[in-house]
Design an enzyme around this catalytic site. Structure first.
Site, PDB file in Angstrom:
ATOM      1  N   TYR A  66      -8.624  -9.538  -6.875  1.00  0.00           N
ATOM      2  CA  TYR A  66      -7.316  -9.412  -7.513  1.00  0.00           C
ATOM      3  C   TYR A  66      -6.999 -10.602  -8.401  1.00  0.00           C
ATOM      4  CZ  TYR A  66      -6.270  -5.587  -4.311  1.00  0.00           C
ATOM      5  OH  TYR A  66      -6.302  -4.403  -3.628  1.00  0.00           O
ATOM      6  N   ARG A  79      -0.691  -1.690  -7.000  1.00  0.00           N
ATOM      7  CA  ARG A  79      -0.852  -2.790  -6.039  1.00  0.00           C
ATOM      8  C   ARG A  79      -1.671  -3.910  -6.672  1.00  0.00           C
ATOM      9  NH1 ARG A  79      -1.548  -4.365  -0.543  1.00  0.00           N
ATOM     10  NH2 ARG A  79      -3.684  -4.877   0.057  1.00  0.00           N
ATOM     11  N   HIS A  81      -4.505  -8.917   3.492  1.00  0.00           N
ATOM     12  CA  HIS A  81      -5.962  -8.857   3.599  1.00  0.00           C
ATOM     13  C   HIS A  81      -6.451  -9.661   4.795  1.00  0.00           C
ATOM     14  CE1 HIS A  81      -6.401  -7.972  -0.983  1.00  0.00           C
ATOM     15  NE2 HIS A  81      -6.195  -6.885  -0.272  1.00  0.00           N
ATOM     16  N   ARG A 116       0.837  -1.197   0.000  1.00  0.00           N
ATOM     17  CA  ARG A 116       0.000   0.000   0.000  1.00  0.00           C
ATOM     18  C   ARG A 116       0.876   1.254   0.000  1.00  0.00           C
ATOM     19  NH1 ARG A 116      -2.271  -3.461   3.936  1.00  0.00           N
ATOM     20  NH2 ARG A 116      -4.365  -4.204   3.409  1.00  0.00           N
ATOM     21  N   HIS A 118      -2.735   2.821  -6.216  1.00  0.00           N
ATOM     22  CA  HIS A 118      -3.441   1.616  -5.757  1.00  0.00           C
ATOM     23  C   HIS A 118      -3.565   0.592  -6.886  1.00  0.00           C
ATOM     24  CE1 HIS A 118      -5.926  -0.753  -3.081  1.00  0.00           C
ATOM     25  NE2 HIS A 118      -6.802  -0.900  -4.045  1.00  0.00           N
ATOM     26  N   LYS A 132      -2.697  -1.667   7.631  1.00  0.00           N
ATOM     27  CA  LYS A 132      -3.913  -1.049   8.153  1.00  0.00           C
ATOM     28  C   LYS A 132      -4.064  -1.370   9.638  1.00  0.00           C
ATOM     29  CE  LYS A 132      -6.914  -0.643   4.103  1.00  0.00           C
ATOM     30  NZ  LYS A 132      -8.204  -1.068   3.517  1.00  0.00           N
TER      31      LYS A 132
END
Length: 232
Positions: A207, A174, A198, A78, A171, A102
């Protein structure tokens, strides 16, 4: 519309169940509109290679910019993770790097040869008179580079490559990394989930959309693909 309705439902859920200001929730039967699902944009392998070439040809800070784009395209990290990297987070011996994802959750990812080389080249080129010596990516003033500046560098490199105006952003780099690993590296979704950091495998599945070539090859690989009607 879906976002606004979701906010309204959250408000009345709080007013009825937590604050106990209302007895009944008027939004109980309020339905969210169905959202159209579309495949996210990403760069092809050829476009990714062209992007790296243009980053390397940049007259100013080419080693820094090349290193950043290399990490984006190879690691799928990220923007916040890349900006927050410290030199002390890199373990060259074990070929891995610590990222702060995150929710301030730490995770480790491994580095391939391209990442190791670009990191070493960039770190060796850095000047000694810097204000934040442990910060990996620096601005011209010697401070940790900002998220917006990284976005600008990516945008400028995309423009120089002739890829601007296609909806590609940091993004999307990514997403490109995950797509290339899935299509060319035979990386399964569970592994991608760990690489991308994730929480849910459902998030990772966006993805792993298949290219037209993969779909075509799958159809051609059927054992019945060559059986034709002999009586025709």
């Amino acid at each position: 519309m879906a976002r606004k309705i979701s906010s309204i439902k959250s408000l009345f859920k709080y007013l009825t169940k937590q604050a106990c200001i209302l007895k009944n929730d008027p939004t109980v039967n309020l339905e969210l509109p169905s959202l159209k699902k579309s495949l996210p944009k990403y760069l092809t392998l050829e476009e990714s290679q062209e992007l790296l070439e243009n980053a390397a040809n940049n007259k100013f800070n080419s080693l820094r910019d090349y290193c950043m784009i290399t990490l984006f395209l190879n690691c799928g990290m990220r923007l916040s993770e890349l900006v927050g990297i410290n030199i002390s987070d890199i373990n060259f011996k074990e070929r891995k790097i610590k990222l702060l994802g995150k929710g301030n959750k730490e995770r480790m990812i491994y580095l391939n040869d391209a990442c190791i080389q670009s990191l070493q080249d960039y770190i060796e080129s850095r000047e000694n008179s810097i204000l934040e010596p442990d910060a990996l990516f620096l601005s011209k003033k010697g401070r940790r580079i900002s998220r917006r500046r990284v976005e600008q560098i990516v945008e400028e490199t995309l423009q120089a490559t002739g890829l601007s105006g296609k909806g590609i952003s940091v993004h999307k780099l990514r997403h490109t990394a995950a797509t290339l690993m899935y299509q060319y590296g035979n990386v399964d979704t569970l592994t991608l989930k760990e690489i991308l950091g994730h929480k849910s495998i459902a998030t990772t599945e966006i993805y792993t959309h298949l290219s037209n070539d993969i779909l075509k090859n799958a159809a051609d690989s059927s054992p019945l693909a060559n059986i034709k009607n002999k009586k025709k």
